[in-house]
Enzyme design. Structure first.
Site, mmCIF file in Angstrom:
data_model
loop_
_atom_site.group_PDB
_atom_site.id
_atom_site.type_symbol
_atom_site.label_atom_id
_atom_site.label_comp_id
_atom_site.label_asym_id
_atom_site.label_seq_id
_atom_site.Cartn_x
_atom_site.Cartn_y
_atom_site.Cartn_z
ATOM 1 C CD GLN A 195 5.178 -8.941 -10.770
ATOM 2 O OE1 GLN A 195 6.083 -9.192 -11.555
ATOM 3 N NE2 GLN A 195 3.901 -8.969 -11.101
ATOM 4 C CG PHE A 232 -3.187 -11.270 -1.477
ATOM 5 C CD1 PHE A 232 -4.463 -10.969 -1.048
ATOM 6 C CD2 PHE A 232 -2.887 -12.579 -1.821
ATOM 7 C CE1 PHE A 232 -5.435 -11.947 -0.952
ATOM 8 C CE2 PHE A 232 -3.853 -13.566 -1.734
ATOM 9 C CZ PHE A 232 -5.128 -13.247 -1.295
ATOM 10 C CB ILE A 245 0.101 -16.982 -3.542
ATOM 11 C CG1 ILE A 245 -0.783 -18.160 -3.118
ATOM 12 C CG2 ILE A 245 -0.187 -15.724 -2.728
ATOM 13 C CD1 ILE A 245 -2.260 -17.900 -3.151
ATOM 14 C CD GLU A 246 1.791 -10.534 -8.520
ATOM 15 O OE1 GLU A 246 2.454 -9.512 -8.758
ATOM 16 O OE2 GLU A 246 0.785 -10.848 -9.181
ATOM 17 C CG LEU A 247 2.420 -12.217 -1.137
ATOM 18 C CD1 LEU A 247 3.074 -12.512 0.204
ATOM 19 C CD2 LEU A 247 0.969 -11.842 -0.932
#
Length: 190
Positions: free
Chosen positions: A125, A92, A136-138
């Protein structure tokens, strides 16, 4: 920016990504994670389903949770899995990576960070797991422009081409892909 794809066969009439389904041990624990950590909200789920689950929505994407308590039989989580940015993950975009890290620390969540650089552009990241170990990656991935490979000029690394080629406008991976494609085309036997 609009990208026009050229193809010899017609692609499927897709519009956008609708949702991601996630198998989970506990719908309740996963629902809390996606609501409290990522800001998703519960939405109505069709009543015809005869299995435990939940639908959540935000940011133009849905998360469909499907409960399977027997996941432990197939993939026991005896200790926390290492956080590996190269593992399968859903990413995201976010507006403030620093704030993301502070909030994850406040919640006591483990995470790892990475920095991607390409032609002076930098992407921060942050990777972490949901309750079932899904990655999950933001990130602030919008910092790297989306450039179709067809717009990139090819700059071979092997020096096997005699004539000079125009300067490279794309990153390392695009050049590797173009070089691999060119070599494959040269190796085709008729």
């Amino acid at each position: 920016m609009e990208i026009e794809e050229m193809s010899s066969c017609e692609s499927l009439p897709l519009l956008s990504l609708n949702h991601v389904s996630v198998m989970c041990r506990s719908v309740w624990a996963s629902m809390r994670f996606y609501e409290d950590v990522l800001g998703f909200v519960m939405i109505k789920r069709p009543s015809s389903f005869n299995f435990n689950g939940a639908w959540l929505y935000n940011y133009g994407i849905g998360i469909h949770l499907i409960e399977n308590p027997s996941l432990d039989e197939f993939d026991p989580v005896l200790e926390p899995r290492p956080i590996n940015p190269k593992d399968n993950h859903i990413s995201f975009q976010c507006t403030d990576v620093g704030l993301v890290k502070r909030r994850l620390e406040e919640m006591g969540m483990r995470y790892v960070t990475a920095l991607v650089e390409d032609n002076g552009n930098k992407v921060d990241q942050v990777f972490f797991h949901d309750p079932d170990g899904y990655m999950i990656e933001l990130c602030n991935c919008e910092n790297i422009p989306i450039i179709p490979l067809s717009a990139c000029t090819f700059s071979p690394r092997m020096g096997s081409f005699k004539r000079p080629i125009t300067l490279n406008k794309c990153g390392f991976m695009e050049n590797v892909m173009m070089e691999s494609l060119s070599m494959d085309m040269l190796n085709i036997s008729f």
